[in-house]
Motif scaffolding. Structure first.
Motif, PDB file in Angstrom:
ATOM      1  N   GLY A 178       0.373 -17.432 -13.000  1.00 27.79           N
ATOM      2  CA  GLY A 178      -0.481 -18.406 -13.671  1.00 27.79           C
ATOM      3  C   GLY A 178      -0.456 -18.256 -15.175  1.00 27.79           C
ATOM      4  O   GLY A 178      -0.546 -19.232 -15.912  1.00 27.79           O
ATOM      5  N   PHE A 221      -8.942 -30.930 -21.381  1.00 26.53           N
ATOM      6  CA  PHE A 221      -8.155 -29.779 -20.928  1.00 26.53           C
ATOM      7  C   PHE A 221      -9.036 -28.558 -20.677  1.00 26.53           C
ATOM      8  O   PHE A 221      -8.712 -27.716 -19.858  1.00 26.53           O
ATOM      9  CB  PHE A 221      -7.064 -29.411 -21.949  1.00 26.53           C
ATOM     10  CG  PHE A 221      -6.029 -30.480 -22.160  1.00 26.53           C
ATOM     11  CD1 PHE A 221      -5.933 -31.558 -21.289  1.00 26.53           C
ATOM     12  CD2 PHE A 221      -5.146 -30.419 -23.229  1.00 26.53           C
ATOM     13  CE1 PHE A 221      -4.991 -32.558 -21.474  1.00 26.53           C
ATOM     14  CE2 PHE A 221      -4.194 -31.410 -23.421  1.00 26.53           C
ATOM     15  CZ  PHE A 221      -4.125 -32.480 -22.550  1.00 26.53           C
ATOM     16  N   LEU A 263      -1.308 -34.301 -18.422  1.00 29.29           N
ATOM     17  CA  LEU A 263      -2.245 -33.178 -18.299  1.00 29.29           C
ATOM     18  C   LEU A 263      -3.673 -33.689 -18.128  1.00 29.29           C
ATOM     19  O   LEU A 263      -4.476 -33.072 -17.424  1.00 29.29           O
ATOM     20  CB  LEU A 263      -2.153 -32.266 -19.527  1.00 29.29           C
ATOM     21  CG  LEU A 263      -0.877 -31.428 -19.644  1.00 29.29           C
ATOM     22  CD1 LEU A 263      -0.849 -30.662 -20.953  1.00 29.29           C
ATOM     23  CD2 LEU A 263      -0.754 -30.453 -18.479  1.00 29.29           C
ATOM     24  N   GLN A 268       0.369 -20.837 -18.437  1.00 27.46           N
ATOM     25  CA  GLN A 268      -0.863 -20.970 -19.232  1.00 27.46           C
ATOM     26  C   GLN A 268      -0.575 -20.753 -20.715  1.00 27.46           C
ATOM     27  O   GLN A 268      -0.926 -21.574 -21.563  1.00 27.46           O
ATOM     28  CB  GLN A 268      -1.900 -19.963 -18.733  1.00 27.46           C
ATOM     29  CG  GLN A 268      -3.189 -19.900 -19.532  1.00 27.46           C
ATOM     30  CD  GLN A 268      -4.042 -18.710 -19.119  1.00 27.46           C
ATOM     31  OE1 GLN A 268      -4.026 -18.304 -17.962  1.00 27.46           O
ATOM     32  NE2 GLN A 268      -4.788 -18.148 -20.040  1.00 27.46           N
ATOM     33  N   PHE A 292      -1.655 -21.562  -9.669  1.00 30.06           N
ATOM     34  CA  PHE A 292      -1.813 -22.867 -10.306  1.00 30.06           C
ATOM     35  C   PHE A 292      -3.269 -23.092 -10.723  1.00 30.06           C
ATOM     36  O   PHE A 292      -3.537 -23.581 -11.828  1.00 30.06           O
ATOM     37  CB  PHE A 292      -1.380 -23.987  -9.353  1.00 30.06           C
ATOM     38  CG  PHE A 292      -1.683 -25.356  -9.902  1.00 30.06           C
ATOM     39  CD1 PHE A 292      -0.866 -25.927 -10.868  1.00 30.06           C
ATOM     40  CD2 PHE A 292      -2.814 -26.053  -9.490  1.00 30.06           C
ATOM     41  CE1 PHE A 292      -1.171 -27.176 -11.399  1.00 30.06           C
ATOM     42  CE2 PHE A 292      -3.122 -27.296 -10.023  1.00 30.06           C
ATOM     43  CZ  PHE A 292      -2.292 -27.858 -10.976  1.00 30.06           C
ATOM     44  N   ILE A 293      -4.219 -22.731  -9.862  1.00 30.00           N
ATOM     45  CA  ILE A 293      -5.637 -22.922 -10.203  1.00 30.00           C
ATOM     46  C   ILE A 293      -5.987 -22.088 -11.437  1.00 30.00           C
ATOM     47  O   ILE A 293      -6.668 -22.562 -12.348  1.00 30.00           O
ATOM     48  CB  ILE A 293      -6.547 -22.558  -9.004  1.00 30.00           C
ATOM     49  CG1 ILE A 293      -6.340 -23.564  -7.869  1.00 30.00           C
ATOM     50  CG2 ILE A 293      -8.015 -22.542  -9.425  1.00 30.00           C
ATOM     51  CD1 ILE A 293      -7.045 -23.199  -6.581  1.00 30.00           C
ATOM     52  N   TYR A 341      -5.552 -22.852 -19.288  1.00 32.81           N
ATOM     53  CA  TYR A 341      -4.648 -23.154 -20.412  1.00 32.81           C
ATOM     54  C   TYR A 341      -5.383 -23.853 -21.544  1.00 32.81           C
ATOM     55  O   TYR A 341      -5.055 -23.665 -22.719  1.00 32.81           O
ATOM     56  CB  TYR A 341      -3.424 -23.947 -19.941  1.00 32.81           C
ATOM     57  CG  TYR A 341      -3.672 -25.417 -19.688  1.00 32.81           C
ATOM     58  CD1 TYR A 341      -4.106 -25.854 -18.450  1.00 32.81           C
ATOM     59  CD2 TYR A 341      -3.475 -26.366 -20.686  1.00 32.81           C
ATOM     60  CE1 TYR A 341      -4.337 -27.190 -18.216  1.00 32.81           C
ATOM     61  CE2 TYR A 341      -3.704 -27.715 -20.456  1.00 32.81           C
ATOM     62  CZ  TYR A 341      -4.144 -28.109 -19.218  1.00 32.81           C
ATOM     63  OH  TYR A 341      -4.383 -29.439 -18.994  1.00 32.81           O
ATOM     64  N   TRP A 392      -4.509 -23.856 -14.358  1.00 35.82           N
ATOM     65  CA  TRP A 392      -5.224 -25.128 -14.566  1.00 35.82           C
ATOM     66  C   TRP A 392      -6.593 -24.896 -15.201  1.00 35.82           C
ATOM     67  O   TRP A 392      -7.045 -25.679 -16.024  1.00 35.82           O
ATOM     68  CB  TRP A 392      -5.356 -25.786 -13.193  1.00 35.82           C
ATOM     69  CG  TRP A 392      -6.002 -27.116 -13.152  1.00 35.82           C
ATOM     70  CD1 TRP A 392      -5.475 -28.287 -13.573  1.00 35.82           C
ATOM     71  CD2 TRP A 392      -7.285 -27.420 -12.607  1.00 35.82           C
ATOM     72  NE1 TRP A 392      -6.363 -29.303 -13.330  1.00 35.82           N
ATOM     73  CE2 TRP A 392      -7.469 -28.807 -12.736  1.00 35.82           C
ATOM     74  CE3 TRP A 392      -8.294 -26.664 -12.013  1.00 35.82           C
ATOM     75  CZ2 TRP A 392      -8.627 -29.441 -12.304  1.00 35.82           C
ATOM     76  CZ3 TRP A 392      -9.442 -27.298 -11.578  1.00 35.82           C
ATOM     77  CH2 TRP A 392      -9.604 -28.675 -11.726  1.00 35.82           C
ATOM     78  N   MET A 399      -4.000 -34.562 -14.622  1.00 33.62           N
ATOM     79  CA  MET A 399      -4.073 -33.331 -13.838  1.00 33.62           C
ATOM     80  C   MET A 399      -5.467 -32.703 -13.914  1.00 33.62           C
ATOM     81  O   MET A 399      -5.954 -32.126 -12.947  1.00 33.62           O
ATOM     82  CB  MET A 399      -3.025 -32.338 -14.362  1.00 33.62           C
ATOM     83  CG  MET A 399      -2.828 -31.126 -13.502  1.00 33.62           C
ATOM     84  SD  MET A 399      -1.486 -30.113 -14.138  1.00 33.62           S
ATOM     85  CE  MET A 399      -2.352 -29.105 -15.307  1.00 33.62           C
ATOM     86  N   ALA A 400      -6.114 -32.830 -15.086  1.00 35.97           N
ATOM     87  CA  ALA A 400      -7.436 -32.214 -15.243  1.00 35.97           C
ATOM     88  C   ALA A 400      -8.515 -33.011 -14.523  1.00 35.97           C
ATOM     89  O   ALA A 400      -9.468 -32.435 -14.009  1.00 35.97           O
ATOM     90  CB  ALA A 400      -7.770 -32.092 -16.732  1.00 35.97           C
ATOM     91  N   PRO A 427     -11.929 -27.908 -16.709  1.00 36.40           N
ATOM     92  CA  PRO A 427     -11.916 -27.112 -15.476  1.00 36.40           C
ATOM     93  C   PRO A 427     -12.456 -25.699 -15.672  1.00 36.40           C
ATOM     94  O   PRO A 427     -12.987 -25.098 -14.743  1.00 36.40           O
ATOM     95  CB  PRO A 427     -10.432 -27.069 -15.095  1.00 36.40           C
ATOM     96  CG  PRO A 427      -9.843 -28.260 -15.741  1.00 36.40           C
ATOM     97  CD  PRO A 427     -10.595 -28.442 -17.026  1.00 36.40           C
ATOM     98  N   ASN A 428     -12.361 -25.183 -16.906  1.00 36.05           N
ATOM     99  CA  ASN A 428     -12.777 -23.808 -17.156  1.00 36.05           C
ATOM    100  C   ASN A 428     -14.270 -23.596 -16.934  1.00 36.05           C
ATOM    101  O   ASN A 428     -14.703 -22.512 -16.575  1.00 36.05           O
ATOM    102  CB  ASN A 428     -12.405 -23.427 -18.595  1.00 36.05           C
ATOM    103  CG  ASN A 428     -12.531 -21.950 -18.839  1.00 36.05           C
ATOM    104  OD1 ASN A 428     -13.582 -21.479 -19.236  1.00 36.05           O
ATOM    105  ND2 ASN A 428     -11.481 -21.212 -18.564  1.00 36.05           N
TER     106      ASN A 428
END
Lengths: 331, 307
Positions: free
Chosen positions: A89, A121, B33, A93, A175-176, A182, A179, B36-37, A124-125
């Motif tokens: 990952g 971007f 991207l 990243q 991948f998670i 990054y 995702w 994707m997010a 998701p974090n």
């Protein structure tokens, strides 16, 4: 007179510092230092979980627990799977983060909507890792969205669903991680690049350096400390990976990937609170985790240290020595 | 910069075309991207409104020409209320998400208030007072940021069990007083935001040392403390491993623990309800994030550049 009185007043006030920092250190001592010492202590005993053995009648067994853990196939699997899933990952990243940071700070490209892209971007974090894990589980399981997609493109015939394999499991965990992280790395790197003195870039452009040359020779070396910081924090987090792979964990009906995505912390939890409830073994594994993280961090610091600065420091030392020797000779 | 592009233009004719090409690539990558997010969350919310049958059927509206079967449909459907009812009140599932949110909020805000206040107190102690062990103890705080927290998790749980703190929120809230990362951030923040003259002025006016901190210094530190508070709320809200080890009563469960229940055996057939539950846990964070994204992005940028 007045100034000495003032100085004295200041000196008397300075002991207040201890009072201000006392709550932190007291709390840290009780909730972090004591458990850390306990971890090392339990690792040398056959201690069981407290509710299995409230009397705490455990014995000192030396390094037996370490011997057991090191020979345990489940631990061996977790030991290579955890860093592997992390690195799988982390490479994309860092790659994507660097690429996007380079683009977003490039004056010639002038990407519009940067604020929007950063927000998206990074999103998701902030989400609960458990939710993300469960969501991707819902996608990949039989009759989930990916299965249906495979049926739609006629990759999967009938009931067979071949992509449920150990490597697919590790890949999806990696991948998670990519995702979710990054965007964070990208923002940190952008901040680092924006902190570079603009005159460096001006000098490079006057000398006719191309965009790629500028990035390689100026940007990259100057953001190396920040990259090192990202790398080390990511490594420490990676070795403690738990939330996401635990969603694909063993034991439930959806043991989709079996032990293929098992991590060190998952092993520690399982050994301590199921089966034999061996806290001693779990703590032995924790000590190993602690040691591995420490060694890897040190290696990274050593490998990524500023070589030129280190060389310069070495040369300075050598010169100082020579000078000292010469002076000694003169005298 | 203007000079540079001017000279290149004359040297290389294709310069503008090249920049344009790069720009196109940049935007394509960024849009991909973005999809994707966002896509997983969109799929999640749409699927929350679908019946089990519809989800088993598929996703996008792709019609298999041979069997004439709808394999994938993107559109939201009508089972939203039904799925919610199944998730929250049915005998089979009936997870107490309302309580879960309250529990998570209690832990997240309790831990955040303690960690931000006491971190500011600690950072202030290091910033203002020149005591003997100042440098040494501050170096210690920098060092312990690197210690992986999960190493002590088992011993910590054992200690809490021994102390009778199973099924209590104290183990999640009280240790937040010692947050080395927050201390480090606020200490850095103080070096630019706080002037020692102001502290002196407070002393001359007869304020006590705690009075100076609480009444003069805290208001100045507010922006820095708010940044750290946002991250503390998110971290504690999302905490998963420790609550699963210390809480075993369903009504005391936190949100991530209820997510864990969603993947379990008997509920898993009701895919719609699972997606409904996941959407429910994601929604407050998405709202929180969109409302504060400006500060969060700025905070990430600040937090990363530590040297």
């Amino acid at each position: 007179m007045a100034s000495t009185a003032k100085k004295r007043g200041k000196l008397e006030k300075n002991h207040w510092g201890y009072i201000f920092i006392a709550p932190f250190f007291l709390t840290y001592l009780i909730f972090q230092v004591v458990p850390l010492i306990d971890t090392f202590r339990y690792a040398l005993t056959d201690a069981k979980a407290w509710y299995m053995d409230p009397e705490q009648a455990y014995n000192f067994v030396g390094i037996d627990q370490f011997k057991f853990v090191v020979q345990d196939q489940f631990f061996k699997d977790a030991l290579w799977q955890t860093p592997l899933m992390w690195i799988m990952g982390f490479i994309p990243q860092l790659g994507f983060a660097l690429l996007l940071a380079a683009w977003f700070t490039n004056e010639k490209i002038r990407v519009k909507g940067q604020g929007f892209f950063k927000v998206v971007f990074y999103m998701p974090n902030i989400m609960t890792a458990a939710t993300i894990g469960a969501l991707f589980l819902a996608f990949i399981r039989p009759n989930g969205f990916i299965h249906n997609f495979c049926v739609a493109i006629e990759y999967v015939k009938n009931e067979k669903y071949p992509i449920i394999s150990p490597w697919f499991g590790r890949g999806i965990v990696a991948f998670i991680n990519f995702w979710m992280w990054y965007g964070q790395t990208m923002i940190v790197l952008i901040a680092g690049i924006l902190g570079i003195n603009p005159s460096f870039f001006e000098a490079a452009s006057i000398d006719g350096a191309s965009g790629f040359q500028t990035f390689r020779k100026i940007t990259l070396p100057l953001i190396r400390p920040i990259m090192l910081y990202s790398l080390v924090t990511s490594l420490i987090g990676g070795f403690q990976m738990f939330d996401v792979p635990n969603m694909f964990a063993v034991g439930d009906t959806h043991a989709v990937f079996g032990p293929a995505v098992s991590t060190i912390v998952m092993y520690i939890k399982r050994v301590a609170y199921s089966g034999t409830f061996s806290v001693g073994r779990a703590c032995a594994a924790s000590v190993i985790l602690f040691a591995i993280t420490a060694v890897c961090s040190l290696i990274l610091f050593w490998a990524m240290r500023d070589r030129d600065a280190a060389k310069a420091a070495k040369a300075a030392k050598k010169r100082a020595k020579e000078l000292a020797a010469m002076e000694g000779g003169n005298i | 910069m203007a000079n540079y592009s001017g000279t290149v233009k004359t040297v290389k004719g294709g310069y503008h075309a090249r920049i344009l090409l790069v720009k196109v690539i940049v935007y394509i990558v960024c849009i991909l991207l973005t999809i994707m997010a966002i896509a997983p969350f969109v799929i999640m919310i749409f699927n929350a409104s679908k019946s089990r049958f519809e989800i088993q059927q598929g996703f996008l509206e792709w019609t298999d020409k041979i069997t004439n079967k709808t394999l994938i449909s993107l559109l939201p459907s009508k089972s939203f209320i039904q799925n919610g009812r199944y998730l929250l009140t049915s005998d089979a599932l009936g997870l107490p998400f309302g309580r879960g949110f309250l529990n998570s909020a209690l832990i997240a805000f309790g831990a955040t208030i303690l960690s931000v206040y006491f971190s500011a107190l600690t950072a202030y102690g290091f910033a203002v007072y020149r005591f003997k062990l100042n440098k040494l103890l501050y170096g210690f705080i920098m060092l312990i940021q690197m210690v992986p927290t999960q190493v002590t998790v088992i011993s910590f749980v054992e200690m809490m069990n021994k102390w009778g703190l199973t099924n209590s929120y104290i183990p999640f809230i009280l240790p937040a007083i010692a947050a080395p990362g927050t201390v480090f951030f606020l200490r850095q923040y103080m070096s630019s935001a706080l002037s020692l003259e102001m502290v002196e002025a407070g002393r001359i006016d007869g304020c006590s040392e705690f009075g100076i901190f609480n009444r003069l210094v805290l208001p100045i530190l507010k922006p820095g403390m708010a940044t750290m508070a946002i991250f503390a709320v998110v971290t504690n809200w999302n905490s998963y491993l420790l609550p699963t080890l210390l809480l075993d009563k369903l009504e005391m469960s936190t949100v991530p623990m209820l997510v864990d229940k969603l993947k379990g055996n008997k509920y898993s057939v009701e895919y719609g309800a699972v997606y409904w539950g996941l959407s429910l846990t994601a929604a407050p964070l998405i709202v929180f994030y969109l409302a504060l994204s400006k500060y969060i992005i700025a905070g990430v940028a600040l937090g990363g550049v530590k040297e």
